[in-house]
Every structure is written in structure tokens, then in C-alpha cells.
Design an enzyme around this catalytic site. Sequence first.
Site, PDB file in Angstrom:
ATOM      1  N   LYS A   1       0.985  -1.305   0.073  1.00 14.68           N
ATOM      2  CA  LYS A   1      -0.070  -0.001  -0.155  1.00 14.68           C
ATOM      3  C   LYS A   1       0.991   1.388  -0.126  1.00 14.68           C
ATOM      4  O   LYS A   1       0.353   2.240  -0.587  1.00 14.68           O
ATOM      5  CB  LYS A   1      -1.019   0.010   1.215  1.00 14.68           C
TER       6      LYS A   1
ATOM      7  N   GLN B   1      -5.772  -2.259   9.356  1.00 17.15           N
ATOM      8  CA  GLN B   1      -5.189  -3.422   8.894  1.00 17.15           C
ATOM      9  C   GLN B   1      -6.132  -4.404   9.656  1.00 17.15           C
ATOM     10  O   GLN B   1      -5.846  -4.698  10.909  1.00 17.15           O
ATOM     11  CB  GLN B   1      -4.056  -3.501   8.803  1.00 17.15           C
TER      12      GLN B   1
ATOM     13  N   ASP C   1     -11.870   1.846   3.342  1.00 10.85           N
ATOM     14  CA  ASP C   1     -12.183   0.456   3.227  1.00 10.85           C
ATOM     15  C   ASP C   1     -13.522   0.233   3.007  1.00 10.85           C
ATOM     16  O   ASP C   1     -13.990  -0.777   2.304  1.00 10.85           O
ATOM     17  CB  ASP C   1     -11.852  -0.409   4.480  1.00 10.85           C
TER      18      ASP C   1
END
Length: 282
Positions: A53, A97, A120
Site C-alpha cells: 500500500k 489493517q 475501506d
Amino acid sequence: MSAQLLDGKAMSDELRQEIAARVAALKAKGVVPGLAVILVGEDPASQIYVRNKGIACEQTGVYSRTIRMPAESTQQQLEDEIRRLNADKRIHGILVQLPLPAHLDESAALAAVAPEKDVDGFHMINAGRLMNGQPGVTPCTPKGAMEMIRRTGADLRGKHAVVVGRSNIVGKPMAMLLLQADCTVTVCHSKTRNLADFTRDADILVAAAGRARFITADMVKPGAIVIDVGINRVDGKVVGDVDFDVVKEVAGWITPVPGGVGRMTITMLLKNTLEAAERAGC
Ligand code: GUN
């Protein structure tokens, strides 16, 4: 091979160029899109995702910050960090995460993220907006998979789409996006009886069950669009949920693993971060 390849790397390269251009335009107005990733603990797969990322952000001009917290962090410490980022003007996107260490409450952590910074698309508000067909942030993996399906050029209206897997992150949002595209959608899962009866009828088959190579050639309709969301490790090799070598002889379109949906997921994360910064305008 009879199927045409849906190349996530080539599509991502093209999309990342477009994203980089939009990032540059926003920077010219004094706004630098910023993504913060919170990584709790030392999970090896998560470390790799987080590194990738960071690289993708650098490529496209997105400012990125990784907050590493010890595995034994408390819920309070995690949520305090999330709230600090919610208030940070340089950060437009926050990603926690997953998986979190077992003692932490994942739902509570995701609920602490400001919905407008939830790149997300995991916050209840964004899940609800997707369900209601209202504008919001769409989870990156289904969004990337949908982009790949659209790039086949197929008319999706009335097509039978079968999603194997019912997770909140992939299966359920994927089903919603396909429904919005006017597909007739079936969601299958680990308790589905006679799975192959469903998959064999699919014009579009999305495999997101997390079982290595379990979609075999006899389970696929000739000419179908096959999207493989699986990332499984077998004998040190990364393989999908689809038995690629045999299914590629039956399908009309197919995504490889690696180099398919996974790559598009990170591209959509960049896109969601850019769009959050465009909306914030500061
Ligand atoms: N872990 C594996 N994939 C993902 C993802 O897309 N988002 C988050 N937050 N965690 C993940």
C-alpha cells in the site's frame, strides 16, 4: 487457453496513471491526499499488504503514513489513535489493517473511523449506503472486481451472477454491486447444497471463499466471466480459489492469481483515498 485474461496489473497501471493525474490536479489546489494505515502486531501477511500500500501511494503521489502499534495494544489505545486520525486534516483516508489481534474488538474499531475517512468502506454507515444504493465508500476488493467485470464490455443486465462467499468485506458488498448492475444474484457459501448446480449456471462467477483451487472446470459454464478473489498459499505458491489451468479452457474471461483482483484492490484504495480528499477539499 480459450479464455481472455483480465489482467489486473495492466488495468491497474492504466487506472493508477489516471489517479496520479487527479492527485496532481488536487495538489495544485493545495490539497495532498493522505492515507493512514494502522497496523497492530506483526502478522506477516499484513506486513506485506501494508508495504505494498505504501509503495502504491508513493507511485501515485498520495501521502501515506503507517502507524505501527504493538500486538498487546489495548482497545482504548487503538480507538484513541483512530480518533486522532479522524481529527487530522492531512489524513483523508484511514485503514485499520485486518485481522486485528484476537483480544481486540474489530467491529468497535471500524465503527470508530469517521465514515467520510473510511476508505475501506467497512463502516456500518457505508455498508448501509451501499445496501440502499446511496453514494458512499465502496469496499476496495468488490469495487476492483466490478471494474474488471465491466471491462469485459459485457451487457450485465439480467445476467446470472453467482458469488461464492458471504463475507462482509467481499461476498456481501459484491452481491450488492452486481444487483445494482441489474444482474440476478445468487450468494453461495459453505452450507450451500449442490454448489456446482449454481456455479454451472453462472454467467458471472465470483469466487471468494478462501479455498485453494476449489472451482474446477466442471463447475463453470462455457464462456462465463470468472473472477477469482482468493489468495491462498499452497507449497509456498500463491494460488486463487479457481483452478486456473483447467478453468481457463472453459471460461470466456478469467482473472489470474497473482496479478488479478489483488492488484486492483490496492488501486481502488488509492481511488477511494483520492475521492475522500476531493470531497473534503482541504
Ligand atoms: N486485510 C486484508 N485485506 C484487507 C483490506 O482490504 N482492508 C483491511 N483493512 N485489512 C485487510
